[in-house]
Structures are given as C-alpha cells and as structure tokens.
Enzyme design. Sequence first.
Site, short mmCIF file in Angstrom:
data_model
loop_
_atom_site.label_atom_id
_atom_site.label_comp_id
_atom_site.label_asym_id
_atom_site.label_seq_id
_atom_site.Cartn_x
_atom_site.Cartn_y
_atom_site.Cartn_z
CE LYS A 221 16.87 -10.34 6.65
NZ LYS A 221 18.25 -10.80 6.50
CG ASP B 54 17.76 -13.18 11.53
OD1 ASP B 54 17.10 -13.66 12.48
OD2 ASP B 54 18.92 -12.77 11.67
#
Length: 213
Positions: free
Chosen positions: A124, A142
């Site tokens: 991420k 996320d």
Amino acid sequence: MNLLNLLNKRDLIINYLDSLFNDSKIELNYSNAYELLVAVILSAQTTDKQVNKVTKNLFLKYPNFNSLKDANINELEESIKSIGLYKSKAKNIINMANKIVNSFNGEIPNNLNDLIKLDGVGRKTANVILSNVFNVPAFAVDTHVFRVSKRLKIADDKDSFIEVEKKLMSFFEKNTWQKLHHQIILFGRYHCKAVNPNCNNCNLINICIMGDK
Ligand code: SF4
C-alpha cells in the site's frame, strides 16, 4: 455483469465520487518525497490527523534521510509516542533511512520491488509513493478502499488486499486510478464508514450490497 452494465456502474461511481470529492488529495501534510514516505509509514493504524501533529516537529528535527538515519532511537520514540505502534515505527523509519542512503544512493526507488524492501513499506505504502511521487498509475488499497470495493461488489468478500487491488485496476481505467484512489479513501473515511455508513443518503445504494438487504 454485461459490458453496458459494467460501464454504467463505473460511470455512476466516478460521477458520484466527483460530486462528493472533486478536489481530492492526500490528507497527510508533506512538502517533499522524503516527508511523504515517512508520513505514510507513520500513518499505519492511526489517523492522518494524528500523524500531521507529530510530523510538524519531526520534520524540523530530521529534515532528510541523512539526519533520520542517525537519529537516536529513544529521542525519536519520544517525538512520535502519541501515535500507535510508535516503537516499531521509530525503528522502521531509521532502518528505512539507512537503506535509502546506503543501498539506494539517497534516492527513493521508483519501482514497487525495491520500495517494498524498505522497512515499514508494504504494498500500500509503495503504491502511494509510486502514485504521488513518481506519477505512476497505481491503486493503493488501504482499509477504506478494501471495504468500499467489497460493498460496491467490485471485489468479492473473500478477496485479499492484492486481489482487491487487481480488481480495481481492471474495473477502472488506468488514467483514473490516481484520482479515484484518493476519492475512495475519502468516501470510506467520511461517507461509507466502517460503522454507520451513510446509506440513507447515498447514490450508490442500488449497486451496493446494502441495497440487496
Ligand atoms: Fe457505502 Fe452505504 Fe453507499 Fe453502500 S449504500 S456505498 S454501504 S454508504
């Protein structure tokens, strides 16, 4: 889903997110790539607001990778102790800075494989850096993007983070990823919240699992 329905669904989402969050951008405060990388690592499992409070002084004290790599761990922990997981984050950002200086000539790598070698940098964070620093189209997944993608049936309930990332990249056109990534985070943070999502006032109810109930 046939092609027409898929395109309609995609347009509906894009138009709705544009109407809610047209000027979307990352909510972490930063003024250069170094600051963004540190802020994103610190933001794991804590709010951007908390991180911004801490980084204001942190970046004055440690303005670059060189100063951060030589930081005293106890002093650094003290500077960031108001955010979650501060001990492991302090260790990670010192190690990350060391690696950038010693293995990457002081430059943040511009590819996913090298980025994820840095301490505290997962897929991420790497995608956030690729997108925001190097302007490489990427979809950082996320917890908000993960949840919203499943509610909107872009991804399946059992999908992992990487599977959600792949499905988002195939569902949306490449030139929309950067903007949509920020918009979906804001949508998840303020509208389609984990608890008490604003379904009574949501234009996406008909394409959402909540509309099936
Ligand atoms: Fe989220 Fe509710 Fe809208 Fe579905 S209907 S996208 S759960 S706010």
